[in-house]
Design a protein around this motif. Structure first.
Motif, PDB file in Angstrom:
ATOM      1  N   SER A  10       8.068   8.413  15.342  1.00 31.52           N
ATOM      2  CA  SER A  10       6.838   8.533  15.073  1.00 31.52           C
ATOM      3  C   SER A  10       6.029   7.816  16.133  1.00 31.52           C
ATOM      4  O   SER A  10       6.441   7.018  17.186  1.00 31.52           O
ATOM      5  CB  SER A  10       6.502   7.935  13.717  1.00 31.52           C
ATOM      6  N   ASN A  35       6.568  13.342  14.415  1.00 28.67           N
ATOM      7  CA  ASN A  35       6.173  12.666  13.334  1.00 28.67           C
ATOM      8  C   ASN A  35       5.000  11.710  13.785  1.00 28.67           C
ATOM      9  O   ASN A  35       4.849  11.151  14.811  1.00 28.67           O
ATOM     10  CB  ASN A  35       7.182  11.505  13.188  1.00 28.67           C
ATOM     11  N   ASP A  37       1.999   8.886  13.063  1.00 29.18           N
ATOM     12  CA  ASP A  37       1.499   7.521  12.305  1.00 29.18           C
ATOM     13  C   ASP A  37      -0.029   7.938  12.454  1.00 29.18           C
ATOM     14  O   ASP A  37      -0.711   7.489  13.593  1.00 29.18           O
ATOM     15  CB  ASP A  37       1.988   6.457  13.084  1.00 29.18           C
ATOM     16  N   ARG A  73       4.411  16.188  10.988  1.00 32.60           N
ATOM     17  CA  ARG A  73       4.068  15.564   9.646  1.00 32.60           C
ATOM     18  C   ARG A  73       3.869  14.304   9.857  1.00 32.60           C
ATOM     19  O   ARG A  73       3.898  13.732  10.869  1.00 32.60           O
ATOM     20  CB  ARG A  73       5.406  15.800   9.063  1.00 32.60           C
ATOM     21  N   THR A  75       3.975  10.641   8.720  1.00 32.02           N
ATOM     22  CA  THR A  75       5.151   9.602   8.400  1.00 32.02           C
ATOM     23  C   THR A  75       4.580   8.284   7.732  1.00 32.02           C
ATOM     24  O   THR A  75       5.128   7.912   6.758  1.00 32.02           O
ATOM     25  CB  THR A  75       5.934   9.036   9.257  1.00 32.02           C
ATOM     26  N   CYS A 115       2.079  11.890   2.335  1.00 29.80           N
ATOM     27  CA  CYS A 115       2.993  10.846   2.867  1.00 29.80           C
ATOM     28  C   CYS A 115       2.885   9.671   1.710  1.00 29.80           C
ATOM     29  O   CYS A 115       1.941   9.505   1.064  1.00 29.80           O
ATOM     30  CB  CYS A 115       2.699  10.139   4.145  1.00 29.80           C
ATOM     31  N   ASN A 116       3.940   8.864   1.811  1.00 30.88           N
ATOM     32  CA  ASN A 116       3.968   7.877   0.676  1.00 30.88           C
ATOM     33  C   ASN A 116       3.995   6.402   1.199  1.00 30.88           C
ATOM     34  O   ASN A 116       4.467   5.669   0.556  1.00 30.88           O
ATOM     35  CB  ASN A 116       5.192   8.062  -0.268  1.00 30.88           C
ATOM     36  N   ARG A 117       3.624   6.317   2.620  1.00 33.12           N
ATOM     37  CA  ARG A 117       3.358   4.961   3.103  1.00 33.12           C
ATOM     38  C   ARG A 117       2.208   4.779   3.666  1.00 33.12           C
ATOM     39  O   ARG A 117       1.563   5.387   4.254  1.00 33.12           O
ATOM     40  CB  ARG A 117       4.491   4.851   4.325  1.00 33.12           C
TER      41      ARG A 117
END
Length: 285
Positions: A10, A35, A37, A73, A75, A115-117
């Motif tokens: 990422s 990826n 961020d 995507r 991340t 995303c889940n972070r």
């Protein structure tokens, strides 16, 4: 040959601060990076710019469509919090409440982005205040934020900072204490390799102490420089990758090439980093 590949890499967009979000994505596409961020700050996206949830959601949906149109995507979402108007340990209650509300929005934003972070760090307490009192205020604020994270099913990797950035969480022991005192299963660990090296620590120690709580890795050369251009050298840079592989770490690495010297031409800085990863460290893809 590394089993971690370029498909596991990422990139954080902080050094693209003088470029548009679309330019950043196009730069990543040219480098074969899928990826993202997502740095939550101008000129990309700042939640404070939007007067209501609908307007913010519309902007985020457009950003997500731009990402997916390039076969990319998101991340992790990294809302900017290292300075005013946010702080986790400020004695001013208004600042604390604003910061908590900001993270409530961030968790909603992460879901919209797919995303889940959501990344977090401790920020700094006032240097002329009692450090222990600031740490306790940070713990109290984190507890509220992590309750919200649990409700939203969001993982929150906590990064250790360097001493010039913070007087709170700067070492492995500080991270351990924060996780222990907050007591949330959703609070995870982001190891910033530069901050780790400043403390004379090693990546293996983080896995020994935290195990599968290690969720995220900020990867760069010394001083967050282009990989291969700093003080670490090929053996150490490759060693980080080997350690991750030995621990079956499958969340990849997040390039944090983050210095104002790269603001004028961030693409070239990341192109050289990607070249080094592929040609010198053997990452395929």
């Amino acid at each position: 040959m590394s089993t971690i590949t370029m498909h596991d890499v990422s990139v954080m967009g902080t050094s693209y601060v003088h470029y548009s979000f679309e330019y950043f994505l196009d730069s990543m596409a040219r480098l074969g990076i899928r990826n993202i961020d997502l740095w939550g700050a101008e000129p990309f996206y700042c939640r404070l710019d939007y007067t209501d949830d609908y307007a913010a959601t519309q902007r985020l949906r457009k950003m997500r469509s731009e990402v997916e149109a390039r076969d990319q995507r998101i991340t992790i979402y990294t809302p900017e919090t290292l300075g005013y108007p946010f702080n986790f340990s400020d004695p001013n209650p208004a600042t604390t409440l604003r910061t908590i509300e900001y993270f409530k929005w961030a968790f909603d934003d992460a879901h919209t982005l797919g995303c889940n972070r959501v990344f977090i760090n401790s920020g700094s307490g006032l240097r002329n205040a009692n450090r222990e009192e600031s740490f306790k205020r940070c713990v109290d604020t984190f507890r509220v934020i992590l309750d919200l994270a649990e409700e939203a099913d969001i993982l929150v990797p906590l990064e250790q900072l360097q001493p010039y950035e913070s007087n709170l969480v700067v070492s492995l022991e500080d991270v351990r204490r924060m996780l222990e005192e907050v007591g949330s299963p959703n609070l995870r660990v982001c190891v910033d390799l530069t901050a780790m090296e400043v403390q004379g620590e090693c990546l293996e120690q983080y896995f020994e102490v935290f195990g599968d709580k290690v969720e995220w890795i900020h990867y760069s050369d010394s001083h967050h420089e282009v990989v291969g251009s700093g003080d670490y050298g090929k053996e150490k840079l490759a060693g980080y990758i080997r350690t991750l592989e030995e621990h079956d770490f499958n969340n990849g690495i997040d390039l944090e090439v983050n210095d104002s010297i790269y603001w004028q031409d961030p693409h070239s800085a990341h192109a050289e980093t990607c070249r080094y990863l592929r040609e010198e460290l053997g990452l395929k893809g």
